[in-house]
Design an enzyme around this catalytic site. Sequence first.
Site, PDB file in Angstrom:
ATOM      1  N   LYS A  22      10.995  25.880   4.778  1.00 12.66           N
ATOM      2  CA  LYS A  22      10.434  24.995   3.750  1.00 12.66           C
ATOM      3  C   LYS A  22      11.487  24.637   2.715  1.00 12.66           C
ATOM      4  O   LYS A  22      11.681  23.463   2.389  1.00 12.66           O
ATOM      5  CB  LYS A  22       9.254  25.716   3.065  1.00 12.66           C
ATOM      6  CG  LYS A  22       8.848  25.117   1.721  1.00 12.66           C
ATOM      7  CD  LYS A  22       7.602  25.771   1.173  1.00 12.66           C
ATOM      8  CE  LYS A  22       7.807  26.919   0.215  1.00 12.66           C
ATOM      9  NZ  LYS A  22       8.205  26.561  -1.140  1.00 12.66           N
ATOM     10  N   ASP A 117       3.415  27.774 -13.984  1.00 10.60           N
ATOM     11  CA  ASP A 117       3.561  28.238 -12.616  1.00 10.60           C
ATOM     12  C   ASP A 117       2.937  29.624 -12.490  1.00 10.60           C
ATOM     13  O   ASP A 117       2.911  30.374 -13.449  1.00 10.60           O
ATOM     14  CB  ASP A 117       5.054  28.288 -12.288  1.00 10.60           C
ATOM     15  CG  ASP A 117       5.300  28.354 -10.810  1.00 10.60           C
ATOM     16  OD1 ASP A 117       5.258  29.459 -10.263  1.00 10.60           O
ATOM     17  OD2 ASP A 117       5.501  27.292 -10.214  1.00 10.60           O
TER      18      ASP A 117
HETATM   19  N1  EPU Z   1      16.019  29.501 -14.243  1.00 14.40           N
HETATM   20  C1  EPU Z   1      16.355  29.220 -15.547  1.00 14.40           C
HETATM   21  N2  EPU Z   1      16.868  27.991 -15.833  1.00 14.40           N
HETATM   22  C2  EPU Z   1      17.071  27.041 -14.869  1.00 14.40           C
HETATM   23  C3  EPU Z   1      16.731  27.335 -13.536  1.00 14.40           C
HETATM   24  C4  EPU Z   1      16.208  28.579 -13.252  1.00 14.40           C
HETATM   25  O1  EPU Z   1      16.190  30.035 -16.445  1.00 14.40           O
HETATM   26  O2  EPU Z   1      17.550  25.952 -15.191  1.00 14.40           O
HETATM   27  C5  EPU Z   1      15.464  30.814 -13.927  1.00 14.40           C
HETATM   28  C6  EPU Z   1      14.015  30.694 -13.450  1.00 14.40           C
HETATM   29  O3  EPU Z   1      13.133  30.652 -14.541  1.00 14.40           O
HETATM   30  C7  EPU Z   1      13.864  31.932 -12.600  1.00 14.40           C
HETATM   31  C8  EPU Z   1      15.264  32.137 -12.008  1.00 14.40           C
HETATM   32  O4  EPU Z   1      16.146  31.370 -12.827  1.00 14.40           O
HETATM   33  O5  EPU Z   1      13.536  33.011 -13.402  1.00 14.40           O
HETATM   34  C9  EPU Z   1      15.428  31.712 -10.575  1.00 14.40           C
HETATM   35  O6  EPU Z   1      15.079  30.366 -10.397  1.00 14.40           O
HETATM   36  P1  EPU Z   1      15.707  29.444  -9.265  1.00 14.40           P
HETATM   37  O7  EPU Z   1      16.133  28.185  -9.913  1.00 14.40           O
HETATM   38  O8  EPU Z   1      16.694  30.202  -8.452  1.00 14.40           O
HETATM   39  O9  EPU Z   1      14.447  29.182  -8.353  1.00 14.40           O
HETATM   40  P2  EPU Z   1      13.825  27.799  -7.880  1.00 14.40           P
HETATM   41  O10 EPU Z   1      14.910  26.899  -7.416  1.00 14.40           O
HETATM   42  O11 EPU Z   1      12.870  27.296  -8.880  1.00 14.40           O
HETATM   43  C10 EPU Z   1      13.631  28.543  -5.379  1.00 14.40           C
HETATM   44  C11 EPU Z   1      12.547  28.606  -4.346  1.00 14.40           C
HETATM   45  C12 EPU Z   1      11.605  29.756  -4.653  1.00 14.40           C
HETATM   46  C13 EPU Z   1      12.402  31.039  -4.693  1.00 14.40           C
HETATM   47  C14 EPU Z   1      13.537  30.923  -5.708  1.00 14.40           C
HETATM   48  C15 EPU Z   1      14.447  32.123  -5.745  1.00 14.40           C
HETATM   49  C16 EPU Z   1      12.256  26.330  -3.697  1.00 14.40           C
HETATM   50  C17 EPU Z   1      11.391  25.131  -3.677  1.00 14.40           C
HETATM   51  N3  EPU Z   1      11.800  27.366  -4.328  1.00 14.40           N
HETATM   52  O12 EPU Z   1      12.989  28.277  -6.633  1.00 14.40           O
HETATM   53  O13 EPU Z   1      10.692  29.818  -3.590  1.00 14.40           O
HETATM   54  O14 EPU Z   1      11.540  32.103  -5.040  1.00 14.40           O
HETATM   55  O15 EPU Z   1      14.345  29.766  -5.399  1.00 14.40           O
HETATM   56  O16 EPU Z   1      14.999  32.340  -4.511  1.00 14.40           O
HETATM   57  O17 EPU Z   1      13.329  26.344  -3.116  1.00 14.40           O
HETATM   58  C18 EPU Z   1       8.573  29.732  -2.593  1.00 14.40           C
HETATM   59  O18 EPU Z   1       9.112  29.282  -1.583  1.00 14.40           O
HETATM   60  O19 EPU Z   1       7.384  30.054  -2.610  1.00 14.40           O
HETATM   61  C19 EPU Z   1       9.338  29.910  -3.802  1.00 14.40           C
HETATM   62  C20 EPU Z   1       8.775  30.167  -4.963  1.00 14.40           C
END
Ligand code: EPU
Length: 419
Positions: A22, A117
């Site tokens: 995904k 979220d």
């Molecule tokens: N964060 C910040 N600032 C930012 C970006 C992120 O503080 O600008 C923090 C977030 O709040 C969080 C942490 O960094 O606490 C990690 O966030 P990240 O950006 O790595 O996650 P994401 O890109 O929002 C993706 C996956 C998630 C998965 C995470 C971690 C997708 C669509 N989602 O989320 O997957 O848990 O990386 O690996 O790729 C899922 O598939 O169900 C899912 C939630």
Amino acid sequence: MDRFVVRAGRPLEGEVTVSGAKNAALKQMAASLLARGRTVLRNVPEIADVAVMAEVLEAIGATVTRPEPAVLLIDVPDEIVPEAPYDLVTRMRASINVLGPLLGRCGRARVALPGGDNIGRRKLDMHFRGLEAMGASFVRRHGFIEATTPGLIGARTVLDFPSVGATENILTAAVLAEGTTIIENAAREPEIVDLAEFLIRMGATILGAGSPTITVVGVSELTPIEHEVVGDRIEAGTFLMACGIAGGEVEINGTRLEHLDLVVMKLGEMGLKVSPTAHGLWARSDGRLSAVDIATLPFPGFGTDFMPLAVTLLAVAQGTAIVTENVFDGRFGFVDELLRLGADIHTEGRHAVVRGVDRLSGAPVRALDVRAGAALVLAGLAADGETVVHDPYHVDRGYVNLAAKLASLGADVHRTTSP
Ligand code: EPU
């Protein structure tokens, strides 16, 4: 009413094939906006989130068709509308992944801000900071983030955390920027590597994807290509955990050991036997597993998406484990549902103390997000009586036919659908 109905049964046995990831497919769909013409994606999972991303791309002006269940054709015209509407962004946060490609291609973007979220705060500050360093300006207006740039120029960004989404947005903006962009402390997930491979085959120049430093040398144009999405390591991990919970012997095709190193190591310490095969992984559980402590970390650490599944496995393991969630600040909400099934878990902030019990006790519960929902389905495999998981649409967002695939391994699971 839609729901999963689960009963504990005999040990699992047989082979199952995971679908495309995904979190790779969604990002490649968004990145297809970078090139005019037809992108062909294969091994795309047939899940609700892919349908939402298709709607996002159509709102932007692309045409998305699915001639076969796992194949997507994305036709991107010369003129696109760089805007992602609120109703789609709130249905799926990954819609924010169009920001980088839209800025790179159009020099402007208007993307609704996602709201709250179920798994904790999900800020976007690193996305904005990285793109600002490249010359983008952001204004928040009426619930939208409005981004403009006279032209992106490569820059060096140091992320304060290896954020998956921020790495992807900066990477997909940088490929068409002028000059060189360096992303330090970049996310290293296999889905990032697959996105980089996709972009490189389109004509981008990217070095170091999969390492903490990604270097991108901007090019003036990209060409659409055909690409096969990497297999879903989280789905593979779900079947490994299912084998640990229900017992038995399974083969999981379409995945790679190196995408699951730490999960396999922890499951090995618990007593699950896992080894690689020509097509994926083989696993066998000879009895009740033993507790081990787990702390989530960005890849190659123990992924946060495996955490709810691991807590469920530990809930029926021998002994006590401490689970620490280091990535999201509100990901233990599902524990209340496991307590309804008789689990013995105490949470405090980022920590959970999980005391294994012999058996769970079936009850109605509610899926709160995609991984927590899958975890509750697995919990039902170790619960006396019937476990009914409501709100299965959360699970549909990320899994292709989870119930049918588990049933093909001999589990007593089905999903009812209202007419
Ligand atoms: N964060 C910040 N600032 C930012 C970006 C992120 O503080 O600008 C923090 C977030 O709040 C969080 C942490 O960094 O606490 C990690 O966030 P990240 O950006 O790595 O996650 P994401 O890109 O929002 C993706 C996956 C998630 C998965 C995470 C971690 C997708 C669509 N989602 O989320 O997957 O848990 O990386 O690996 O790729 C899922 O598939 O169900 C899912 C939630």
